[in-house]
Design a protein around this motif. Sequence first.
Motif, PDB file in Angstrom:
ATOM      1  N   ASN A  73       0.996  -6.542   4.097  1.00 15.22           N
ATOM      2  CA  ASN A  73       1.290  -6.425   5.522  1.00 15.22           C
ATOM      3  C   ASN A  73       2.908  -6.361   5.268  1.00 15.22           C
ATOM      4  OD1 ASN A  73       1.227  -7.026   7.918  1.00 15.22           O
ATOM      5  ND2 ASN A  73       2.418  -8.789   8.274  1.00 15.22           N
ATOM      6  N   CYS A  74       2.763  -4.804   4.942  1.00 12.28           N
ATOM      7  CA  CYS A  74       4.544  -3.681   4.364  1.00 12.28           C
ATOM      8  C   CYS A  74       4.593  -3.787   6.064  1.00 12.28           C
ATOM      9  CB  CYS A  74       4.079  -2.801   3.955  1.00 12.28           C
ATOM     10  SG  CYS A  74       3.128  -3.045   2.538  1.00 12.28           S
ATOM     11  N   LYS A  75       5.691  -3.587   5.864  1.00 15.30           N
ATOM     12  CA  LYS A  75       6.707  -3.794   7.302  1.00 15.30           C
ATOM     13  C   LYS A  75       6.184  -2.806   8.077  1.00 15.30           C
ATOM     14  CE  LYS A  75      10.874  -5.186   6.269  1.00 15.30           C
ATOM     15  NZ  LYS A  75      11.909  -5.904   6.285  1.00 15.30           N
ATOM     16  N   PHE A  76       6.531  -1.704   6.670  1.00 11.75           N
ATOM     17  CA  PHE A  76       6.486   0.636   7.414  1.00 11.75           C
ATOM     18  C   PHE A  76       5.608   0.454   8.274  1.00 11.75           C
ATOM     19  CE2 PHE A  76       6.116  -0.012   2.702  1.00 11.75           C
ATOM     20  CZ  PHE A  76       5.268   0.612   2.409  1.00 11.75           C
ATOM     21  N   CYS A  77       3.938   0.171   7.767  1.00 11.79           N
ATOM     22  CA  CYS A  77       2.597   0.394   7.565  1.00 11.79           C
ATOM     23  C   CYS A  77       2.097  -0.234   8.986  1.00 11.79           C
ATOM     24  CB  CYS A  77       1.717  -0.199   6.496  1.00 11.79           C
ATOM     25  SG  CYS A  77       0.518   0.587   6.512  1.00 11.79           S
ATOM     26  N   PRO A 121      -7.383  -4.865  10.493  1.00 13.00           N
ATOM     27  CA  PRO A 121      -6.518  -6.249  10.296  1.00 13.00           C
ATOM     28  C   PRO A 121      -7.491  -7.133   9.254  1.00 13.00           C
ATOM     29  CG  PRO A 121      -8.501  -6.289  12.276  1.00 13.00           C
ATOM     30  CD  PRO A 121      -7.935  -5.459  12.279  1.00 13.00           C
ATOM     31  N   ILE A 122      -8.866  -6.699   8.697  1.00 10.49           N
ATOM     32  CA  ILE A 122      -9.679  -7.758   8.077  1.00 10.49           C
ATOM     33  C   ILE A 122      -9.699  -6.784   6.345  1.00 10.49           C
ATOM     34  CG2 ILE A 122     -11.102  -9.236   7.391  1.00 10.49           C
ATOM     35  CD1 ILE A 122     -11.825  -9.556  10.056  1.00 10.49           C
ATOM     36  N   PHE A 123      -9.054  -7.051   5.504  1.00 10.03           N
ATOM     37  CA  PHE A 123      -9.194  -6.671   3.750  1.00 10.03           C
ATOM     38  C   PHE A 123     -10.750  -7.172   3.434  1.00 10.03           C
ATOM     39  CE2 PHE A 123      -8.670  -6.642  -0.619  1.00 10.03           C
ATOM     40  CZ  PHE A 123      -9.094  -5.038  -1.120  1.00 10.03           C
ATOM     41  N   TYR A 124     -11.739  -6.076   2.756  1.00 15.15           N
ATOM     42  CA  TYR A 124     -12.930  -6.737   3.051  1.00 15.15           C
ATOM     43  C   TYR A 124     -13.414  -5.083   2.397  1.00 15.15           C
ATOM     44  CZ  TYR A 124     -14.904  -4.118   6.595  1.00 15.15           C
ATOM     45  OH  TYR A 124     -14.818  -2.546   7.729  1.00 15.15           O
ATOM     46  N   ALA A 125     -14.652  -5.659   1.026  1.00 19.74           N
ATOM     47  CA  ALA A 125     -14.494  -4.579   0.138  1.00 19.74           C
ATOM     48  C   ALA A 125     -16.324  -3.863   1.022  1.00 19.74           C
ATOM     49  CB  ALA A 125     -15.280  -5.011  -1.409  1.00 19.74           C
ATOM     50  N   ARG A 126     -16.603  -2.752   0.918  1.00 16.44           N
ATOM     51  CA  ARG A 126     -17.975  -2.555   1.469  1.00 16.44           C
ATOM     52  C   ARG A 126     -19.026  -2.481   0.577  1.00 16.44           C
ATOM     53  NH1 ARG A 126     -17.771   2.980   3.878  1.00 16.44           N
ATOM     54  NH2 ARG A 126     -19.525   2.802   5.022  1.00 16.44           N
ATOM     55  N   ASP A 127     -19.952  -2.788   0.964  1.00 15.09           N
ATOM     56  CA  ASP A 127     -21.450  -2.683   0.235  1.00 15.09           C
ATOM     57  C   ASP A 127     -21.341  -1.520   0.130  1.00 15.09           C
ATOM     58  OD1 ASP A 127     -20.544  -5.477  -0.504  1.00 15.09           O
ATOM     59  OD2 ASP A 127     -22.243  -6.219   1.485  1.00 15.09           O
ATOM     60  N   ASN A 128     -22.401  -0.882   1.611  1.00 16.88           N
ATOM     61  CA  ASN A 128     -22.645   0.236   0.914  1.00 16.88           C
ATOM     62  C   ASN A 128     -22.230   1.714   1.367  1.00 16.88           C
ATOM     63  OD1 ASN A 128     -21.789   0.516   3.290  1.00 16.88           O
ATOM     64  ND2 ASN A 128     -23.965   0.357   4.764  1.00 16.88           N
ATOM     65  N   ASN A 163      -7.173   1.976   1.675  1.00 14.81           N
ATOM     66  CA  ASN A 163      -5.654   1.810   1.822  1.00 14.81           C
ATOM     67  C   ASN A 163      -5.154   0.994   0.739  1.00 14.81           C
ATOM     68  OD1 ASN A 163      -5.462   2.605   4.582  1.00 14.81           O
ATOM     69  ND2 ASN A 163      -7.092   0.925   5.017  1.00 14.81           N
ATOM     70  N   ASN A 164      -6.600   0.298  -0.591  1.00 16.30           N
ATOM     71  CA  ASN A 164      -6.068  -0.912  -1.435  1.00 16.30           C
ATOM     72  C   ASN A 164      -7.085  -0.925  -2.239  1.00 16.30           C
ATOM     73  OD1 ASN A 164      -4.661  -2.275  -3.378  1.00 16.30           O
ATOM     74  ND2 ASN A 164      -3.207  -2.726  -1.598  1.00 16.30           N
ATOM     75  N   TRP A 165      -7.829  -0.245  -2.844  1.00 11.48           N
ATOM     76  CA  TRP A 165      -9.033  -0.195  -4.104  1.00 11.48           C
ATOM     77  C   TRP A 165      -9.114  -1.087  -4.727  1.00 11.48           C
ATOM     78  CZ3 TRP A 165     -10.700   3.133  -8.491  1.00 11.48           C
ATOM     79  CH2 TRP A 165     -11.472   2.081  -7.992  1.00 11.48           C
TER      80      TRP A 165
END
Length: 363
Positions: free
Chosen positions: A144-148, A155-162, A179-181
């Motif tokens: 949750n970087c202040k500049f980003c 808002p939710i970090f998740y991996a995509r399946d497809n 954003n953050n692999w």
Amino acid sequence: MSQYQFILVEPVAKTPFPPLGLMKISSMLKKKYKDCTIFSQVGNAVPAGCQSPEEIFITSLFTWDVDSVIKSIHFYQDRFPQSHIQVGGIAASLVPDVIKNATGVMPHVGLHDDAENCAPDYSHNFGRKLEASITYTSRGCPWNCKFCSVKEHEPIFYARDNWEQDILADYPKIIFWDNNWLASPKFEEDCKKIRDFGKKIDFNQGLDARFYTEKVAKELATINIEPLRFAFDDLKKEKSIIKAIRLAKKYSNKDIRVYVLYNFEDSPEDFYYRVDLLNRNGILSFPMEYRQAAYTKKRFPGSSWNTSLLRALKLSLLFYYRKGMITESRDSFLSIYGKSSVEFVEKLYKIYEYDKTLKRRKE
């Protein structure tokens, strides 16, 4: 004539890449309306053959270009008053009230869930010469970087399946916009998929050096990723960056590039320390100016910067370096930026004054 017509609008083209969101919306619409006709448009115009669109989808990117988005909305409201207009994208998610107050249209904030599950429609390239598939293996970011502003529209970090459905066989390259692999729980699974594709890849938003372990470096050595990109946002990340560079050099011979944030809570002296450190390690720096996510084209200098220094730094990158990157040459670096942070600031002011002199001569 098709029963349903739709227009996908990119108000202004500011990047080499087409708007991925609109390309996904095109696929979504084609699934829903089998006989529809979809028009793609850069700027404000009525596409040839378009008579009465059911809906008009307008995207946005930078908040300082929201005026162009508002003009597009007004243009299509005037031409097609009966058509439903949807507005979305990053800028619309960050300043939705500005758009609503100016147009009466409340933007969609965040990702479009139905479109997100569709592959991009590469037949709509919005005038770009595209030679790579574009996708995300993940959305959001755990930090949750202040500049980003990622948390505001993803808002939710998740991996995509497809994500592999987004890959077009005709293109020799894949560009990932994660954003953050490296924070993804499916990192190793993704690497296997990437190896199976056998294509050159680029995670062009950068890799998080804090997650770049020896195990990760070994895994990445098995895929054709180039360049390796990291980010050096502040001095607190120095140890992580140096470790990542050491591991990257140990396990691959790929080109390494590092994004260097400036004009946030740093100072010119802080910035010089970071780019000097990278240059001494033979690494390309890619300075990235922080700009507030605000509805204005005006630039706001950070507390330790001023408009003269920001202008001079931009000029130095424009005239002395290729594609805005500070090259590995030590001699060039010392000649342009100096041997110390004090000399760096002095040289920037000299560049600024020289630029002012040239402007006066032209007048």
